[in-house]
Motif scaffolding. Structure first.
Motif, PDB file in Angstrom:
ATOM      1  N   LEU A  13      56.147  29.236  44.841  1.00  0.00           N
ATOM      2  CA  LEU A  13      55.701  29.566  43.496  1.00  0.00           C
ATOM      3  C   LEU A  13      56.211  28.677  42.550  1.00  0.00           C
ATOM      4  N   ASN A  14      57.267  28.050  42.737  1.00  0.00           N
ATOM      5  CA  ASN A  14      57.652  26.977  41.843  1.00  0.00           C
ATOM      6  C   ASN A  14      56.704  25.769  41.979  1.00  0.00           C
ATOM      7  N   LEU A  15      56.174  25.439  43.399  1.00  0.00           N
ATOM      8  CA  LEU A  15      55.284  24.452  43.576  1.00  0.00           C
ATOM      9  C   LEU A  15      54.069  24.458  42.850  1.00  0.00           C
ATOM     10  N   PHE A  16      53.373  25.744  43.107  1.00  0.00           N
ATOM     11  CA  PHE A  16      52.386  26.342  42.240  1.00  0.00           C
ATOM     12  C   PHE A  16      52.398  26.080  40.777  1.00  0.00           C
ATOM     13  N   LYS A  17      53.578  26.298  40.051  1.00  0.00           N
ATOM     14  CA  LYS A  17      53.682  26.414  38.862  1.00  0.00           C
ATOM     15  C   LYS A  17      53.967  24.797  38.250  1.00  0.00           C
ATOM     16  N   THR A  18      54.547  24.001  39.026  1.00  0.00           N
ATOM     17  CA  THR A  18      54.781  22.703  38.760  1.00  0.00           C
ATOM     18  C   THR A  18      53.384  21.977  38.848  1.00  0.00           C
ATOM     19  N   ARG A  19      52.616  22.393  39.733  1.00  0.00           N
ATOM     20  CA  ARG A  19      51.240  21.719  39.839  1.00  0.00           C
ATOM     21  C   ARG A  19      50.107  22.323  38.836  1.00  0.00           C
ATOM     22  N   ILE A  24      44.944  29.334  39.982  1.00  0.00           N
ATOM     23  CA  ILE A  24      44.082  29.106  41.244  1.00  0.00           C
ATOM     24  C   ILE A  24      44.674  30.317  42.371  1.00  0.00           C
ATOM     25  N   ILE A  25      45.907  30.532  42.277  1.00  0.00           N
ATOM     26  CA  ILE A  25      46.550  31.442  43.289  1.00  0.00           C
ATOM     27  C   ILE A  25      46.171  32.735  42.938  1.00  0.00           C
ATOM     28  N   ILE A  97      46.113  26.759  51.595  1.00  0.00           N
ATOM     29  CA  ILE A  97      46.420  26.598  50.117  1.00  0.00           C
ATOM     30  C   ILE A  97      47.873  25.706  49.896  1.00  0.00           C
ATOM     31  N   VAL A  98      48.826  26.619  50.585  1.00  0.00           N
ATOM     32  CA  VAL A  98      50.167  26.113  50.597  1.00  0.00           C
ATOM     33  C   VAL A  98      50.175  24.870  51.003  1.00  0.00           C
ATOM     34  N   CYS A  99      49.680  24.528  52.139  1.00  0.00           N
ATOM     35  CA  CYS A  99      49.844  22.956  52.809  1.00  0.00           C
ATOM     36  C   CYS A  99      49.226  22.236  51.722  1.00  0.00           C
TER      37      CYS A  99
END
Length: 132
Positions: A13-19, A24-25, A97-99
């Motif tokens: 979740l932090n990775l997606f917020k950072t990007r 998208i998710i 998506i995560v990868c």
């Protein structure tokens, strides 16, 4: 990576917020499509069960109630089995998506054509969120 399940979830979740990928998710259409597919298979299975019940003469007594029961049983069985299988597909989509979020350069190095296709498509749908 040695993280617990909860820690891994928080890291993703932090990775997606950072990007900037929170849109998208939350907007993945895969789950909607897989849900519609499960419902469609359930309808087809229900109709097949109804046809089999009619052909085999398994409709007793109140014909409408017996027909509805045959359809309902077929629908439930088809929907549940398909939903179970589509959970695997949904998990695979989420994994991709995560990868991709975690290692886009590695994906580009190993699969340049797929990476370009994915990047182009994502830019079409999320031009402000996706800036690779």
């Amino acid at each position: 990576y040695g993280y617990t399940f909860v820690e891994s979830g928080k890291n993703v979740l932090n990775l997606f917020k950072t990007r900037g990928w929170t849109t998208i998710i939350t907007d993945t259409l895969a789950n909607s499509v897989l849900g519609m597919l499960s419902a469609a298979v359930g309808l087809i299975t229900g109709l097949v069960a109804l046809a089999i019940a009619q052909i085999q003469g398994m409709v007793f007594g109140d014909e409408l109630g017996a027909s509805a029961a045959a359809f309902f049983i077929g629908f439930v069985v088809g929907t549940v089995l398909t939903s179970t299988l589509m959970t695997l597909v949904s998990s695979a989509v989420n994994t991709v998506i995560v990868c991709y979020a975690e290692a886009p350069r590695e994906f580009q190095e190993n699969h340049p054509k797929l990476a370009e296709d994915m990047r182009t498509t994502w830019r079409q749908f999320w031009p402000s969120e996706f800036y690779y």
